[in-house]
Design an enzyme around this catalytic site. Structure first.
Site, PDB file in Angstrom:
ATOM      1  N   TRP A   1       1.038  17.808  -5.991  1.00 59.63           N
ATOM      2  CA  TRP A   1       1.831  17.496  -7.182  1.00 59.63           C
ATOM      3  C   TRP A   1       1.492  16.101  -7.700  1.00 59.63           C
ATOM      4  CZ3 TRP A   1       6.001  13.924  -7.940  1.00 59.63           C
ATOM      5  CH2 TRP A   1       6.577  14.037  -9.221  1.00 59.63           C
TER       6      TRP A   1
ATOM      7  N   GLY B   1      -7.774  10.812   5.753  1.00 59.09           N
ATOM      8  CA  GLY B   1      -7.253  10.560   7.099  1.00 59.09           C
ATOM      9  C   GLY B   1      -6.055   9.628   7.053  1.00 59.09           C
TER      10      GLY B   1
ATOM     11  N   GLU C   1      -8.300   7.950  12.561  1.00 56.23           N
ATOM     12  CA  GLU C   1      -7.643   7.001  13.463  1.00 56.23           C
ATOM     13  C   GLU C   1      -7.124   7.737  14.688  1.00 56.23           C
ATOM     14  OE1 GLU C   1      -4.807   4.461  11.440  1.00 56.23           O
ATOM     15  OE2 GLU C   1      -6.107   4.318   9.704  1.00 56.23           O
TER      16      GLU C   1
ATOM     17  N   MET D   1      -9.563  -3.254   9.762  1.00 59.06           N
ATOM     18  CA  MET D   1      -8.100  -3.346   9.691  1.00 59.06           C
ATOM     19  C   MET D   1      -7.619  -4.479  10.605  1.00 59.06           C
ATOM     20  SD  MET D   1      -7.017   0.671   9.414  1.00 59.06           S
ATOM     21  CE  MET D   1      -8.049   1.359  10.687  1.00 59.06           C
TER      22      MET D   1
ATOM     23  N   TYR E   1      -5.213  -6.324  11.317  1.00 59.54           N
ATOM     24  CA  TYR E   1      -3.758  -6.546  11.287  1.00 59.54           C
ATOM     25  C   TYR E   1      -3.097  -5.581  12.258  1.00 59.54           C
ATOM     26  CZ  TYR E   1      -5.103  -3.249   7.556  1.00 59.54           C
ATOM     27  OH  TYR E   1      -5.701  -2.247   6.835  1.00 59.54           O
ATOM     28  N   ASP E   2      -1.779  -5.674  12.356  1.00 58.07           N
ATOM     29  CA  ASP E   2      -0.993  -4.895  13.333  1.00 58.07           C
ATOM     30  C   ASP E   2      -1.289  -5.288  14.778  1.00 58.07           C
ATOM     31  OD1 ASP E   2       0.123  -3.621  11.199  1.00 58.07           O
ATOM     32  OD2 ASP E   2      -1.012  -1.766  11.419  1.00 58.07           O
TER      33      ASP E   2
END
Ligand SMILES: *[C@@H]1O[C@H](CO)[C@@H](O)[C@H](O)[C@H]1NC(C)=O
Ligand SMILES: *[C@@H]1O[C@H](CO)[C@@H](O)[C@H](O)[C@H]1NC(C)=O
Length: 501
Positions: free
Chosen positions: A78, A110, A153, A216, A218-219
């Protein structure tokens, strides 16, 4: 619509200004998490809020993998497609190229929510890989994307197999071989952790075939840990090296970037991730507010992102403006965190971002990456004198002046507040048990459930696809996306689970 008029004007101006534009020195890749379109009020971010002059590459997140056909598919038809009065997100996104002809539109497949298992079984089989790759070429061309960003991931983790490392490298090689003659780009989002890098990536082969590594970075720390820590410290703190903290000894941007380079990734292919969000905690003791301070849980959910433990910069900056916060710049980590009473949040601000862009230049990297555009102060509510202050700072520091379209002539004959064209009204869709609205709908029978449904009203009946959030996460109706069960108010969970095994 007014937007259409503006877009047409800007497009004409961009086309006129098209020649003689020098390409930017550094990449600035920018992820867009499309579920931000379901956020309330000033948090709602739609494609027309995306500024294609602040990014060399925009990355639309996410498409998914159909495990039955091994083909790429829309996860929210949608929002992504025009079919059945949908919103046409894919085409509207790639139309941003009309504003800035130098902008590349990439589709990501993903992401965390898609998990690993489906990708593992597709990559393990040569004919399934071929089917997948062919479907990607077709899909990208249909919607006018310039390339694909692989966000598996992670290979060999979260339900994958050790052989994934080999299979993923093969998949990357075959994807690039199919993309090259079509002029399509291939990038991948790659993890920050040493264990993931060791287990998931054959860097020699990936370095040959990937155009961009979206790292990535970060985290590193968050409410999945038992104590406070910064989401994306540039360097280590001496406290990270103390006994008992061994699990954190590699948790810095500097470690991750160097580890990729030592592993054989050419620096110029690295887009270094910078979070446009913070990770926060509720302190266990208001008098202990440094790094590794005990905590009792994530920071309460913020109004737009609506997920405990994570807040957008656009939400954090509003909180900070309310006053009463103490901010600390950690001299070793080169990172900023702020606390007030029992709240503690680590994030990136203009000053820490300048250190990171300087680092990108010093290390001669390809450029920056941001996760993600919808949580910069994109409405300019925090008094920085500009919209998107963080992305502005990144661009300006790396590439100087922000390219602007030369203003074109005002459209004539149309008062600007009158729609230029009228779109046919969408057919009225009666709510069903599962589908209350077009788009993503929660499990109607169960809260704290990983199941959700993508609904499209085709004028006659609902077309429903059942989806499932990855292991450990649930579809949170308020956030309209998959989040950790401990981050969801729908779940009554006491414990915390780590991001890494
Ligand atoms: C899902 O998570 C649980 C708890 O961590 C684990 O026992 C199980 O093996 C996981 N399943 C898969 C398919 O990864
Ligand atoms: C950055 O990382 C490299 C490689 O791991 C290391 O040798 C160097 O000391 C680090 N820099 C700082 C300031 O920690």
């Amino acid at each position: 619509m007014l937007r259409a008029v503006l877009l047409a004007t800007l497009a004409a101006a961009a086309a006129a200004a098209g020649d003689g534009v020098t390409s930017p020195r550094y990449m600035a890749t920018c992820y867009y998490g499309t579920w931000a379109v379901y956020r309330p009020g000033l948090g709602k971010f739609d494609i027309e809020d995306f500024n294609p002059y602040l990014c060399t590459h925009g990355i639309y997140g996410f498409a998914g993998l159909d495990p039955n056909t091994n083909q790429i598919k829309s996860l929210d038809p949608w929002n992504d497609l025009y079919d059945n009065y949908g919103k046409g997100g894919f085409i509207r996104f790639t139309n941003l190229k009309k504003l800035n002809p130098n902008f590349k539109a990439i589709l990501a497949i993903g992401g965390w929510n898609e998990g690993s298992e489906k990708y593992s079984s597709m990559a393990a089989d040569a004919s399934k890989r071929a089917t997948f790759i062919q479907s990607c070429v077709q899909f990208l061309k249909t919607y006018n994307f310039d390339g694909l960003d692989m966000d598996w991931e992670y290979p060999a983790e979260r339900g994958g197999q050790p052989i994934d490392k080999t299979d993923y490298a093969l998949l990357i090689k075959e994807l690039k071989t199919a993309f090259e003659p079509e002029g399509l780009l291939l990038s991948a989002a790659v993890g920050p952790g040493k264990t993931t890098i060791d287990e998931s990536y054959d860097l020699d082969i990936m370095a040959q075939y990937l155009d961009i590594f979206n790292v990535m970075a970060y985290d590193y720390h968050g409410a999945f840990d038992p104590f406070t820590g910064h989401v994306a410290p540039l360097y280590l703190s001496p406290q990270d090296l103390e006994p008992g903290h061994e699990a954190y000894q590699y948790f810095s941007v500097n470690f991750t970037v160097n580890y990729y380079i030592e592993g054989g990734v050419p620096p110029h292919k690295i887009a270094m991730g910078i979070p446009l969000y913070g990770r926060g905690f509720t302190l266990a003791d208001r008098n202990q507010h440094g790094l590794y301070a005990p905590m009792s849980g994530g920071m309460p959910a913020c109004p737009y992102t609506r997920t405990a433990g994570v807040c957008g910069f656009n939400e954090i900056c509003v909180y900070l403006d309310e006053g009463g916060w103490t901010s600390v710049r950690d001299p070793d980590q080169k990172a900023i965190y702020s606390y007030k009473d029992l709240l503690w949040v680590g994030y990136d601000d203009l000053e820490s971002i300048n250190l990171k862009t300087q680092y990108i230049k010093d290390m001669d990297l390809g450029g920056s990456m941001v996760w993600s555009v919808e949580t910069d102060d994109f409405r300019g509510l925090c008094g920085f004198g500009t919209t998107n202050p963080l992305m502005n700072a990144i661009w300006t520091s790396l590439n100087g002046d922000i390219p602007q379209p030369t203003p074109g002539p005002e459209p004539t004959g149309q008062p600007t507040d009158t729609p230029a064209t009228t779109e046919p009204p969408a057919p009225t869709a009666p709510p069903s048990h599962i589908c209350k609205n077009p788009g993503l709908n929660p499990d109607p029978d169960r809260t704290c459930s990983p199941v959700f449904y993508a609904c499209v009203w085709n004028g006659d009946h609902w077309e429903v696809t059942q989806e499932e959030c990855a292991n450990g996460t649930v579809f949170d109706a308020t956030a309209s996306t998959c989040i950790w069960s401990y981050e969801s108010d729908e779940c009554d969970t006491a414990g915390h689970r780590g991001l890494r095994a």
